[in-house]
Design an enzyme around this catalytic site. Structure first.
Site, mmCIF file in Angstrom:
data_model
loop_
_atom_site.group_PDB
_atom_site.id
_atom_site.type_symbol
_atom_site.label_atom_id
_atom_site.label_comp_id
_atom_site.label_asym_id
_atom_site.label_seq_id
_atom_site.Cartn_x
_atom_site.Cartn_y
_atom_site.Cartn_z
ATOM 1 N N HIS A 255 0.620 -7.469 -6.163
ATOM 2 C CA HIS A 255 -0.260 -8.527 -5.670
ATOM 3 C C HIS A 255 0.022 -8.853 -4.208
ATOM 4 O O HIS A 255 -0.897 -9.180 -3.445
ATOM 5 C CB HIS A 255 -0.087 -9.784 -6.526
ATOM 6 C CG HIS A 255 -1.001 -10.896 -6.146
ATOM 7 N ND1 HIS A 255 -2.383 -10.777 -6.180
ATOM 8 C CD2 HIS A 255 -0.750 -12.162 -5.707
ATOM 9 C CE1 HIS A 255 -2.935 -11.914 -5.791
ATOM 10 N NE2 HIS A 255 -1.966 -12.759 -5.497
ATOM 11 N N ASP B 44 -1.729 -4.197 -8.401
ATOM 12 C CA ASP B 44 -1.787 -5.650 -8.560
ATOM 13 C C ASP B 44 -2.122 -5.969 -10.012
ATOM 14 O O ASP B 44 -3.248 -5.769 -10.458
ATOM 15 C CB ASP B 44 -2.846 -6.232 -7.620
ATOM 16 C CG ASP B 44 -2.936 -7.752 -7.691
ATOM 17 O OD1 ASP B 44 -2.221 -8.360 -8.508
ATOM 18 O OD2 ASP B 44 -3.734 -8.320 -6.916
ATOM 19 N N SER C 14 -5.897 -13.725 -2.531
ATOM 20 C CA SER C 14 -5.418 -14.433 -3.712
ATOM 21 C C SER C 14 -6.182 -15.748 -3.871
ATOM 22 O O SER C 14 -7.405 -15.751 -3.931
ATOM 23 C CB SER C 14 -3.902 -14.655 -3.597
ATOM 24 O OG SER C 14 -3.355 -15.112 -4.803
#
Length: 386
Positions: free
Chosen positions: A354, A321, A156
């Site tokens: 995610h 995601d 991320s």
């Protein structure tokens, strides 16, 4: 307490102090700063086995192991860091830190401001960028005597830091692992961040960021911000399987209190987060996300930005995601391929959305372990470097 055999066990954070001024991209200067750091494993003689772990928005230096014998929860990436795990501490010296602007020991909004009678910085703490973080990480590398990282790894927002490393310090890392990330935020992602920020800024207890001085805390705003964020971290399928339309009491209550299990979950996550995170830090972290764009200085060409990179890349995305969709990872891959750079890419079928990058999904773990290699690979890369 008896820790699992594949755990790094008890770990003690270290605080590194930097007395030299830090010039930030925003034009401001921190006269001095501190970084909270944890390390796992042993640095080898030629310092060729060091791996840097970059954390995401709500992350910190405690990536693996336990701080106390009675800790119920291990570090945030304990599933992948430890003896025999994907990032094997029997082979690698692993470094994890809390970035500046954070709220877990490194210099941030809750730290004393030497230019204001050592009162907390609060809203006076400068906005920082991913590039600023990478700059401080390079300074930490120098302090540790590590001239070249074997790998820089992040998921991320952490993946954005790894990517920035490859652009800003191409000679200082051999491998770059970018997981569930993107080369820059989309308008939709910036919008999510703005809603989260407004939740905090509009809380009456925010006091223009000086809540500590007013003996208050924008708890409601931080809870709402986290609830919004958490929705984007989970896939629709994951939420369907985890909650569906299940009711907390089994029947409609015809009111505005918690009725559905998903409501209960979001409120719980928001409540827990609000107890452990600083609101000013949340604002800073989301702005760092918004500002990230390594192509900006290269005519907005990601291909041009990646042209001077020298390391091997592993890019990983997850099918469900939707915060950082696989297409965003493919943008990075395409830019690298155009430049004839060594890159491996894997889009993993996972239902967790995610947040998949935090889970020990078998193919994910296997891929990460294979890319990083082991002792034999360390020997060969050390010979090549010499």
């Amino acid at each position: 307490m008896s820790f699992p055999a594949d755990s790094v066990g008890l770990v003690t954070p270290q605080k590194f102090q930097f007395e030299e001024p830090l010039h930030l991209e925003c034009g401001r200067v921190l006269p001095r700063f501190e970084l909270m750091v944890e390390t796992y494993g042993t640095l080898n003689a030629d310092k060729s086995n060091a791996i840097l772990i970059c954390h995401a928005l709500s992350g910190h230096h405690h990536a693996a192991g336990y701080h106390h014998e009675d800790d119920k929860k291990a570090g945030w990436w304990d599933s992948c860091i430890g003896p025999g795990k994907a990032i094997d501490t029997n082979k690698f010296f692993v470094v994890a830190l809390n970035n500046i602007g954070g709220c877990s020991g490194s210099t941030g909004p809750t730290s004393p401001n030497p230019e204001n009678d050592n009162r907390p910085y609060g809203p006076d703490f400068p906005l920082v960028t991913v590039r600023d973080w990478v700059k401080t990480q390079a300074m930490l590398s120098d302090r540790l005597g590590i001239s070249v990282w074997y790998a820089v790894v992040g998921g991320s927002l952490g993946g954005m830091q790894a990517l920035q490393w490859s652009v800003d310090y191409p000679d200082r890392l051999q491998k770059c692992v970018v997981i569930a990330s993107a080369p820059k935020l989309s308008a939709q992602n910036i919008a999510f961040n703005e809603v989260a920020r407004q939740s905090i800024l509009s809380d009456p207890d925010f006091h223009h960021g000086r809540y500590l001085e007013n003996d208050s805390y924008p708890k409601r705003g931080l809870i709402l911000a986290r609830m919004v964020g958490h929705i984007t971290y989970l896939s629709e399928e994951a939420m369907k399987q985890k909650f569906g339309r299940d009711l907390k009491s089994g029947k409609f209550m015809y009111g505005f209190d918690v009725e559905f299990q998903v409501e209960s979950y979001l409120r719980y996550q928001g409540e827990q987060f609000s107890r452990n995170f600083d609101a000013n830090t949340y604002l800073i972290m989301t702005k760092a996300l918004d500002y990230f764009d390594p192509s900006r200085e290269y005519g907005h060409s990601l291909t041009e930005a990646m042209s001077k990179t020298k390391c091997q890349f592993l890019i990983v995305s997850f099918t469900t995601d939707w915060r950082f969709a696989p297409s965003r990872s493919q943008e990075i891959v395409d830019a690298l391929i155009t430049n004839h750079k060594p890159v491996s890419y894997l889009d993993i079928d996972a239902e967790q959305g995610h947040d998949s990058f935090l889970f020990p999904i078998p193919l994910y773990v296997k891929t990460l372990r294979a890319f990083l290699g082991g002792e034999e690979h360390l020997k060969s890369t050390s010979l090549e470097a010499s």
